[in-house]
Write an enzyme that holds these catalytic residues in place. Structure first.
Site, mmCIF file in Angstrom:
data_model
loop_
_atom_site.group_PDB
_atom_site.id
_atom_site.type_symbol
_atom_site.label_atom_id
_atom_site.label_comp_id
_atom_site.label_asym_id
_atom_site.label_seq_id
_atom_site.Cartn_x
_atom_site.Cartn_y
_atom_site.Cartn_z
ATOM 1 N N GLY A 90 2.746 -1.123 4.413
ATOM 2 C CA GLY A 90 2.822 0.217 3.983
ATOM 3 C C GLY A 90 4.444 0.607 3.561
ATOM 4 N N GLY A 91 4.938 1.312 4.670
ATOM 5 C CA GLY A 91 6.163 1.958 4.125
ATOM 6 C C GLY A 91 7.332 0.795 3.519
ATOM 7 N N GLY A 100 2.316 2.176 10.768
ATOM 8 C CA GLY A 100 3.415 3.172 10.615
ATOM 9 C C GLY A 100 4.202 3.708 12.057
ATOM 10 C CD GLU A 142 -3.455 -2.633 7.136
ATOM 11 O OE1 GLU A 142 -2.408 -2.940 6.742
ATOM 12 O OE2 GLU A 142 -4.099 -1.513 7.002
ATOM 13 C CG ASN A 159 -1.813 1.093 1.361
ATOM 14 O OD1 ASN A 159 -1.663 1.910 0.495
ATOM 15 N ND2 ASN A 159 -2.467 1.250 2.562
ATOM 16 C CD1 TRP A 160 3.760 1.276 -2.711
ATOM 17 C CD2 TRP A 160 4.034 2.825 -4.480
ATOM 18 N NE1 TRP A 160 4.713 0.831 -3.687
ATOM 19 C CE2 TRP A 160 5.126 1.727 -4.611
ATOM 20 C CE3 TRP A 160 3.941 3.678 -5.662
ATOM 21 C CZ2 TRP A 160 5.813 1.606 -5.546
ATOM 22 C CZ3 TRP A 160 5.226 3.559 -6.534
ATOM 23 C CH2 TRP A 160 5.699 2.474 -6.430
ATOM 24 C CE LYS A 161 -0.276 3.364 4.856
ATOM 25 N NZ LYS A 161 -0.261 3.280 6.291
ATOM 26 C CB SER A 210 5.098 -1.851 12.104
ATOM 27 O OG SER A 210 4.687 -0.628 12.134
ATOM 28 C CG HIS A 268 -5.877 1.562 5.132
ATOM 29 N ND1 HIS A 268 -5.758 2.678 5.932
ATOM 30 C CD2 HIS A 268 -4.891 0.891 5.199
ATOM 31 C CE1 HIS A 268 -4.360 2.499 6.482
ATOM 32 N NE2 HIS A 268 -3.894 1.526 5.919
ATOM 33 C CD GLU A 310 -3.098 5.456 6.726
ATOM 34 O OE1 GLU A 310 -2.921 5.472 5.414
ATOM 35 O OE2 GLU A 310 -2.239 4.940 7.387
HETATM 36 P P1 PGA Z 1 2.693 0.268 7.587
HETATM 37 O O1 PGA Z 1 1.311 0.531 6.847
HETATM 38 O O2 PGA Z 1 3.286 -0.986 7.090
HETATM 39 O O3 PGA Z 1 3.564 1.349 7.099
HETATM 40 O O4 PGA Z 1 2.734 0.073 9.052
HETATM 41 C C1 PGA Z 1 0.319 -0.784 6.783
HETATM 42 C C2 PGA Z 1 -0.905 -0.196 6.252
HETATM 43 O O5 PGA Z 1 -1.428 0.918 6.646
HETATM 44 O O6 PGA Z 1 -1.483 -0.877 5.316
#
Ligand code: PGA
Length: 244
Positions: A225-226, A171, A165, A11-13, A204, A95, A97
């Site tokens: 994500g990251g 993050g 999640e 997930n590049w957000k 994470s 998600h 977010e």
């Molecule tokens: P993260 O994000 O790996 O940066 O913690 C995961 C996500 O929100 O899908």
């Protein structure tokens, strides 16, 4: 009995420009393991270009959200059909977010998942508790409620993936313990209508903890994500999943 497919979804957000498509190409050339499905979900601006860049590779492309309707007067939104038209095969819905920034309820998430499925996409439905909910001992109650309310009746392995999640792990570099992940995944598995639906852990995930997380029962992969922004890191996570 069908077993869940292993899946690594990145997930590049709100990160990524055209120049970053090279990371996607690097990932595709680094890694081809038929035992693992790989998806990258870039921002909507890159979905078409990334799908074109990855044609013929084993890496698929997904969106990060879609509208509940297929088309219409909804300025700024995009539909699941448009994502499919641009070459996407998956879309993340619900998600945390999106739930937090855009007030998306589980009822809306279920409508989005239905829209995704109608457009031929696989919906990656996210659930997870906040830190306050975990501290209050409500983790299972919250995630199961979210799952049940977010999952359309049409959900089956061919059109649905579920991602657990924990909001406090996203993050932050913090991850739940092995037992905490196992407890939630076992419970989610019991509430899924199809035993072959893949169940991802997200929050994470990185090369250094991936193998440990993938060794947990009922963890079929990760939503990353990251660490999905760098081909080397994401490749290492995919390699750990292939070996799990
Ligand atoms: P993260 O994000 O790996 O940066 O913690 C995961 C996500 O929100 O899908």
């Amino acid at each position: 009995m069908n077993t869940p497919r292993k899946l690594a979804a990145g997930n590049w957000k709100m990160n990524g420009f055209r120049a970053d498509l090279q990371e996607a190409r690097n990932l595709a050339s680094d890694f081809a393991d038929p035992s693992v499905d790989i998806v990258l979900c870039p921002p909507a601006t890159l979905v078409g270009a990334m799908a074109a860049a990855l044609v013929g590779s084993g890496v698929r492309v997904g969106g990060q959200d879609c509208h509940v309707k297929p088309a219409g007067a909804h300025t700024g939104d995009i539909s699941a059909a448009m994502l499919a038209d641009a070459g996407a095969r998956y879309v993340i819905v619900g998600h945390s977010e999106r739930r937090a920034d855009h007030g998306e309820t589980s009822a809306i998430v279920a409508q989005k998942a239905t829209a995704a499925q109608s457009a031929g996409l696989v919906a990656i439905i996210c659930v997870g508790e906040t830190e306050a909910e975990r501290d209050a001992g409500k983790t299972l109650e919250v995630v199961i409620q979210q799952l049940v309310a977010s999952l359309p009746e049409t959900a089956q392995a061919s059109n649905t993936v579920v991602a657990y999640e924990p909001v406090w792990a996203i993050g932050t570099g913090r991850t739940p313990t092995r037992d905490q992940i196992a407890q939630v995944h076992d419970s989610l598995r019991d509430h899924l209508p199809d035993g072959a639906i893949s169940l991802l852990y997200g929050g994470s995930v990185k090369p250094s903890n991936a193998a440990e997380i993938f060794a947990i029962p009922n963890v079929d992969g990760a939503l990353v994500g990251g660490a999905s922004l760098k081909a080397d890191d994401f490749s290492a996570i995919i390699a750990a999943l292939a070996q799990a």
